[in-house]
Structures are given as structure tokens and as C-alpha cells.
Design an enzyme around this catalytic site. Structure first.
Site: not given
Ligand code: MRU
Length: 339
Positions: A181, A80, A46-48, A222, A232-233
Site C-alpha cells: 500500500q 474485515r 481499503r483503509g479504515a 484501524d 494499524n497495518k
């Protein structure tokens, strides 16, 4: 961080399973695009930037298996919706697979995407470190570290570079509910490198800002629209509002492939909705009545007006964003053409 979290060897993609961290360091092996898609969907990777890299290797696996590249692209693209890096990487792989001779070229292109990402993060780190003075206490949200990228990290990359250059930083880490996270991954990365940090719950950020204990906020992205609005998150927007209220600079760190200039503003960014079960439980343990309806948007959009600067590998971008993003990114394209 010495750990290899994304490796392609012997025609297999080996991923550090981020769902298990920090309690276990385990790897999963993907030999098909379906396995890569599942790893992305379930956040094993995970993570862009990292999901873009994993998808690139997924495309390469498809090419090695002689699969229809358009079908593989559709499969990986359905995992995603929010991080634009995923679609950027798939498109770049498609153009190589559809025009070049053979799967080996696809594997090489995926490896290039991976290596370029690390290099971009190093540059982001160098630009961003100049914004943080020695002794700064900085808050970060989610994980925008080595694990979320090819290596080094974007927001954590800035912190890492600043610390390596001799600055003494203290990092406040938001735990980042629902999937933690921050607690699981950012705390693990910082502890591994002995970077001083405090883990806090998401709801504590305002308290510490009011106390004067947080002097800067730095997060990843993201997807960044043409006007600088940044997805973003989930929880990032609240932090930006709090930071503005307290006069604290709010920085976004992201490579040029996190920008989506086809979108005029953040209103058009698709926000991933995940299963409500993630909100009703923590690490698989129920913390709410099993039937209570829950909402679970995985990201939010921070309007550009809350962002002090965006740190890219091409330099530090400041308002007016509409103009300066275009100017900066045209430089990035020019550089790629001559690479
Ligand atoms: O749901 P995740 O863990 O993939 O979300 C990650 C983030 O929101 C990161 O901040 C973002 O992708 C940038 S990573 C360099």
C-alpha cells in the site's frame, strides 16, 4: 488529490479499484451489498475510514433493494474484522434504516458519513500540521491518505496540510509488504501532488533512523482501544519500537470513530489473518516455493507507551491516554449531539 475514489451516483457505488493502482486507474461499479462486500474483502476499497464509508453505501444499496437490513449488516460486517470504522458505520446506518421512512434517508445518511469523514480529516490535518516543523523528514507506513478515507487522509492528511501551509517536508514511504500500500498508493498520492518523497523497503526504516534522516513517524489507525493501544497495518509496531529507541516522535492520526472504548486494551483487538499466498507472491508473481507455509497477519497492535500523541479531529491527545481519550471523545459526542 482531485480524483473521486468513492462516488455514489444513480443508485450505484463507483469505486476506484485500488488493487490496480498505480499501473491503471480503473473503476468498479457496485449495485448490490454483495458487490460492496467483495470490494471490501479484496481491498478494491481499503483503509479504515474508506471501508466504513463503502459499507455505509452498501447498507444504502440494501435499503434501496428492500433487503433485510440486519442480513446486509451481517454480510458487510463479515468482510474485515479489525477496523472499527466498519462496524461503527454499519451500526449508524442500521439505526437510520430501522427507524426512518425509506431508502432515500439511508442514501443521505451514507453521504453524510462520507462528508463528515472529509471534514474530520481536514481538522486532523490542521492539528497535526502544528506538530511538524518546517524541514522535517517524516516516515509513514501503509496508506492513510485520501484513498484510505473519504478524502484528504489522516496521516497523509497531516502531511498534506503541513505542505499546503508552506512547510517543506520530506516523506519516507515504507513500501508495506505484503500488499504494498505504501509503494502503490502513498507514493502515487504524494507524486500526484509533487510532495518530496523517498520510497524505502520496510527493512530500511531502522537504518535511516540511526542515520538521523527520519525525524518523525506518522501513521493511521484501524482501531484504538480505551488505553490508547493502536491497531494499524502490520509493521507499525516495529516502527514504533525503532522510533522509541532513536528518540523519534511517533504519531497516530485518526478520527474519533476509529476509537473503540469498549476495549480496555489492544489485547482484545481481533487481528485479520489473510491468505498466505499474499506473502508468497508480489503483485501476483510467485517469490517463494508455492508450498511454503506462510503467516499473514494484516495488522499489529502498538502499545500506547510507544505513542507520542494521537491526533484526532478533536485535538491532539497525549498521555495519560486512558484519561485524555475519554475527555477528548466526550467532547466529540457533545459536538455530534449539537450538529
Ligand atoms: O489493509 P488496509 O490497506 O485496509 O490497511 C490500512 C491501514 O492499516 C491504514 O493505516 C489504516 O486503515 C488507517 S487509514 C486512514
Amino acid at each position: 488529490m482531485n480524483i473521486q475514489h468513492i462516488q455514489f451516483k444513480e443508485n450505484q457505488l463507483v469505486l476506484l479499484d485500488q488493487r490496480k493502482l498505480p499501473l491503471a486507474v480503473e473503476y468498479i461499479t457496485c449495485t448490490t451489498p454483495e458487490e460492496v462486500a467483495e470490494a471490501i474483502r479484496t481491498l478494491a476499497v481499503r483503509g479504515a475510514p474508506a471501508i466504513g464509508i463503502a459499507a455505509a453505501y452498501g447498507m444504502a444499496l440494501g435499503a434501496l433493494l428492500g433487503r433485510d437490513p440486519r442480513e446486509v449488516a451481517a454480510l458487510l460486517g463479515s468482510t474485515r474484522p479489525t477496523a472499527v470504522n466498519l462496524f461503527w458505520a454499519i451500526e449508524r446506518m442500521l439505526s437510520v434504516i430501522e427507524t426512518s421512512a425509506g431508502a432515500e434517508a439511508a442514501v443521505r445518511e451514507a453521504a453524510r458519513i462520507h462528508q463528515e469523514d472529509i471534514a474530520m480529516n481536514e481538522r486532523i490535518g490542521a492539528f497535526g500540521a502544528s506538530l511538524l516543523e518546517d524541514g522535517t523528514a517524516v516516515l509513514t507506513h501503509c496508506n492513510a491518505g485520501a484513498l484510505a478515507t473519504g478524502g484528504h487522509g489522516t496521516a497523509l492528511g497531516v502531511i498534506r496540510t503541513a505542505v499546503r501551509s508552506g512547510k517543506h517536508l520530506t516523506v519516507f514511504i515504507d513500501e508495506t509488504r505484503p500488499l504494498l500500500q505504501g509503494a502503490r498508493l502513498t507514493a502515487w498520492e504524494l507524486q500526484t501532488e509533487n510532495i518530496p518523497c523517498y520510497l524505502i523497503t520496510d527493512s530500511m526504516a531502522g537504518y535511516f533512523m540511526k542515520q538521523g534522516q527520519i525525524e518523525a513517524v506518522i501513521v493511521g489507525a484501524d482501531r484504538i482501544a480505551a488505553n490508547g493501544d493502536t491497531a494499524n497495518k502490520i509493521g507499525t509496531y516495529s516502527l514504533a519500537v525503532l522510533a522509541k529507541e532513536h528518540g523519534i516522535p511517533f504519531y497516530v492520526a485518526a478520527p474519533s470513530n476509529s476509537f473503540d472504548l469498549s476495549l480496555g486494551s489492544g489485547d482484545h483487538i481481533v487481528i485479520e489473518e489473510r491468505n498466505g499466498a499474499e506473502v508468497r507472491e508480489i503483485a501476483g508473481v510467485a517469490t517463494a516455493p508455492p508450498q511454503v507455509p506462510a503467516k499473514n497477519p494484516a495488522f499489529d497492535v502498538t502499545p500506547a507507551s510507544y505513542i507520542t500523541a494521537i491526533i484526532s479531529e478533536m485535538g491532539v491527545i497525549r498521555p495519560p491516554y486512558e484519561e485524555n481519550i475519554k475527555l477528548t471523545l466526550s467532547g466529540a459526542k457533545e459536538r455530534m449531539r449539537h450538529a
